[in-house]
Write a protein that holds these residues in place. Structure first.
Motif, PDB file in Angstrom:
ATOM      1  N   UNK A 265      22.676  16.703   6.927  1.00 39.75           N
ATOM      2  CA  UNK A 265      21.980  18.008   8.022  1.00 39.75           C
ATOM      3  C   UNK A 265      21.076  16.738   7.923  1.00 39.75           C
ATOM      4  N   UNK A 266      20.598  15.835   6.993  1.00 38.71           N
ATOM      5  CA  UNK A 266      19.349  15.409   6.970  1.00 38.71           C
ATOM      6  C   UNK A 266      19.768  14.323   7.951  1.00 38.71           C
ATOM      7  N   UNK A 267      20.768  12.650   8.050  1.00 40.74           N
ATOM      8  CA  UNK A 267      21.261  12.255   9.187  1.00 40.74           C
ATOM      9  C   UNK A 267      21.398  12.330   9.554  1.00 40.74           C
ATOM     10  N   UNK A 268      21.958  14.060  10.035  1.00 35.99           N
ATOM     11  CA  UNK A 268      22.369  14.264  11.434  1.00 35.99           C
ATOM     12  C   UNK A 268      20.875  14.668  12.464  1.00 35.99           C
ATOM     13  N   UNK A 269      20.090  14.737  11.837  1.00 34.14           N
ATOM     14  CA  UNK A 269      18.624  15.543  12.691  1.00 34.14           C
ATOM     15  C   UNK A 269      18.299  13.713  12.941  1.00 34.14           C
ATOM     16  N   UNK A 270      18.231  12.455  11.821  1.00 33.42           N
ATOM     17  CA  UNK A 270      17.669  11.545  11.869  1.00 33.42           C
ATOM     18  C   UNK A 270      18.684  10.478  12.964  1.00 33.42           C
ATOM     19  N   UNK A 271      19.244  11.274  13.254  1.00 36.34           N
ATOM     20  CA  UNK A 271      20.181  10.544  14.488  1.00 36.34           C
ATOM     21  C   UNK A 271      20.588  11.079  16.380  1.00 36.34           C
ATOM     22  N   UNK A 359      30.685   9.916  19.814  1.00 33.83           N
ATOM     23  CA  UNK A 359      31.120  10.941  20.857  1.00 33.83           C
ATOM     24  C   UNK A 359      30.986  12.116  20.137  1.00 33.83           C
ATOM     25  N   UNK A 360      30.600  12.852  19.293  1.00 34.28           N
ATOM     26  CA  UNK A 360      30.469  14.419  18.887  1.00 34.28           C
ATOM     27  C   UNK A 360      28.111  14.580  19.131  1.00 34.28           C
ATOM     28  N   UNK A 361      27.613  12.779  18.749  1.00 30.00           N
ATOM     29  CA  UNK A 361      27.129  13.073  18.966  1.00 30.00           C
ATOM     30  C   UNK A 361      25.993  12.872  20.038  1.00 30.00           C
ATOM     31  N   UNK A 362      26.524  12.279  20.758  1.00 31.14           N
ATOM     32  CA  UNK A 362      26.185  11.768  22.224  1.00 31.14           C
ATOM     33  C   UNK A 362      26.489  13.334  23.536  1.00 31.14           C
ATOM     34  N   UNK A 363      27.813  13.975  22.636  1.00 32.65           N
ATOM     35  CA  UNK A 363      27.568  15.232  23.337  1.00 32.65           C
ATOM     36  C   UNK A 363      26.627  16.343  23.112  1.00 32.65           C
ATOM     37  N   UNK A 364      26.209  16.128  21.422  1.00 31.88           N
ATOM     38  CA  UNK A 364      25.395  17.602  21.480  1.00 31.88           C
ATOM     39  C   UNK A 364      23.462  16.973  21.537  1.00 31.88           C
ATOM     40  N   UNK A 365      23.434  15.932  21.753  1.00 27.56           N
ATOM     41  CA  UNK A 365      21.981  15.065  22.136  1.00 27.56           C
ATOM     42  C   UNK A 365      21.291  15.764  23.674  1.00 27.56           C
ATOM     43  N   UNK A 366      22.843  15.666  24.250  1.00 28.54           N
ATOM     44  CA  UNK A 366      22.618  16.218  25.466  1.00 28.54           C
ATOM     45  C   UNK A 366      21.882  17.371  25.783  1.00 28.54           C
ATOM     46  N   UNK A 367      22.252  18.114  24.990  1.00 22.93           N
ATOM     47  CA  UNK A 367      21.056  18.956  25.000  1.00 22.93           C
ATOM     48  C   UNK A 367      20.240  19.714  24.334  1.00 22.93           C
ATOM     49  N   UNK A 368      19.996  18.450  23.302  1.00 18.26           N
ATOM     50  CA  UNK A 368      18.782  19.162  21.913  1.00 18.26           C
ATOM     51  C   UNK A 368      17.571  18.271  22.975  1.00 18.26           C
ATOM     52  N   UNK A 369      17.154  19.334  23.290  1.00 19.23           N
ATOM     53  CA  UNK A 369      15.287  18.919  23.747  1.00 19.23           C
ATOM     54  C   UNK A 369      14.303  18.084  22.789  1.00 19.23           C
ATOM     55  N   UNK A 370      14.160  19.310  21.956  1.00 21.06           N
ATOM     56  CA  UNK A 370      12.803  19.141  20.519  1.00 21.06           C
ATOM     57  C   UNK A 370      13.483  18.002  19.273  1.00 21.06           C
ATOM     58  N   UNK A 371      12.543  16.964  19.513  1.00 21.66           N
ATOM     59  CA  UNK A 371      12.672  16.332  18.748  1.00 21.66           C
ATOM     60  C   UNK A 371      11.393  16.093  17.576  1.00 21.66           C
ATOM     61  N   UNK A 372      11.498  15.754  16.175  1.00 20.24           N
ATOM     62  CA  UNK A 372      10.095  15.726  15.631  1.00 20.24           C
ATOM     63  C   UNK A 372      10.103  14.572  14.551  1.00 20.24           C
ATOM     64  N   UNK A 373       9.236  13.797  14.560  1.00 15.59           N
ATOM     65  CA  UNK A 373       9.229  12.682  13.308  1.00 15.59           C
ATOM     66  C   UNK A 373       9.567  13.651  12.155  1.00 15.59           C
ATOM     67  N   UNK A 374       8.364  13.856  11.731  1.00 13.56           N
ATOM     68  CA  UNK A 374       8.181  14.322  10.012  1.00 13.56           C
ATOM     69  C   UNK A 374       7.823  15.848  10.480  1.00 13.56           C
TER      70      UNK A 374
END
Length: 374
Positions: A265-271, A359-374
């Motif tokens: 989960x932490x790795x996924x958030x980072x990527x 491939x999965x990361x690229x598809x999901x990131x298209x719909x992910x809008x808000x991210x933060x540093x920590x």
């Protein structure tokens, strides 16, 4: 109809293979054959350096790693730590270290009720606080491989150099996640280091990156992408690097080590956060990187489709082995240089998993809008 579908898929597979072989041989092969040519000592005087570290709630990492940065074998340097709104005892740790190391400079950012900032704000304050023209960046959870880290990175500032791309591997641990993250880091490093050698640098990694203060202010720092939470390292390099002003440094003593994420989960958030920065790359870089990633993903996908279509197994195995053999020939010497030789034992499984993950990361990131540093 089935014959036409089979022929079409087979042609696409061959095209994907050719594109992949181009990137592996023509691009990544540059790093395989790379040999550093040391300039004369007179060409790289040991100019003063400011090491900048941004830390938020990094009490433990500061205790374990900061002394290895502060005790570098270099005649003139300071370490600027930006204590960014930490709620742990980072401030106490830094005050104790300041008493022992007079060249440690601490910049403290207090939490604001309404103003919420990202890492770029902290990095900018660290750069403004730095006393020297040459800046060297790493993270609180990182440890230089040797006391020669600063010296080796700075030796590259000759002639027109303004950016030095270092390498920062992860420690080897147990489990598939550790191997997977190290493989992804190795794969990313092969790419950005090889592209830099070809005269087309497109990114760097903030765990081991150096550039000049004048370059930062001449191009208005992070102004053009300040709205993007990530990208203080790769976006800055993408927008400011050129064929003439960027070099690489990969000697073992110049590498900076750290532990990778320990949960998926932490790795996924980072990527996901990193993918947000990639959307702002120069158009040419986005096209090239997209073609490269798509050809790798299609290669595996089309192999699977042909298996379903009951293509002759020996033909598919031959095509797969051609790519795998070329990869191993190119990557084995490179893996030795980058301290990842053990990963080659699991290369087929890791390469397949990595390309599926992208491939999965690229598809999901298209719909992910808000991210933060920590």
């Amino acid at each position: 109809m089935t014959d036409y579908v089979f022929l079409f898929v087979f042609i696409l597979l061959q095209a994907a293979l050719i594109i992949q072989l181009y990137f592996i041989v023509m691009m990544h092969g540059r790093l395989r054959s790379y040999k550093r040519t040391d300039p004369a000592d007179s060409e790289h005087p040991q100019l003063p350096v400011s090491v900048i570290i941004c830390a938020r709630n990094e009490e433990k990492n500061l205790e374990e790693n900061l002394s290895f940065v502060l005790e570098q074998d270099y005649p003139s340097f300071e370490v600027v730590v930006v204590n960014d709104c930490s709620s742990d005892d980072s401030d106490l740790v830094l005050r104790q270290l300041s008493q022992k190391y007079p060249h440690l400079k601490v910049v403290t950012i207090k939490e604001h009720d309404r103003f919420k900032h990202g890492k770029k704000f902290a990095v900018t304050l660290g750069i403004k606080a730095a006393s020297n023209e040459h800046l060297l960046f790493t993270d609180a959870d990182c440890r230089p491989a040797s006391a020669e880290w600063i010296n080796m990175m700075q030796q590259n500032f000759v002639k027109n150099t303004e950016i030095v791309l270092g390498y920062s591997p992860y420690y080897r641990g147990k489990g598939f996640l550790n191997a997977f993250i190290r493989f992804e880091t190795f794969n990313t490093a092969i790419n950005y280091l090889s592209f830099a050698l070809s005269g087309h640098p497109y990114m760097g990694v903030g765990r081991n990156l150096s550039y000049t203060k004048s370059l930062f202010f001449k191009n208005k720092g992070f102004a053009s992408h300040i709205h993007i939470p990530s990208g203080d390292d790769d976006l800055f390099v993408n927008q400011n690097s050129t064929r003439e002003n960027t070099v690489i440094e990969i000697r073992p003593e110049s590498q900076v080590w750290s532990w990778p994420k320990r949960t998926w989960s932490s790795y996924w958030k980072q990527k996901i956060r990193h993918m947000g920065a990639g959307k702002a790359y120069k158009k040419r870089d986005k096209v090239i990187l997209s073609v490269q990633a798509a050809s790798a993903g299609l290669f595996y996908l089309l192999l699977f489709v042909l298996i379903v279509l009951k293509a002759q197994w020996w033909m598919l195995l031959g095509i797969y082995l051609v790519r795998l053999l070329v990869q191993l020939i190119v990557y084995y010497p490179t893996a030795k240089k980058l301290n990842n030789k053990d990963l080659l034992w699991w290369f087929p499984a890791l390469d397949l998993s990595y390309n599926f993950f992208i491939i999965v990361l690229s598809i999901i990131s298209l719909f992910k809008k808000k991210v933060k540093w920590k």
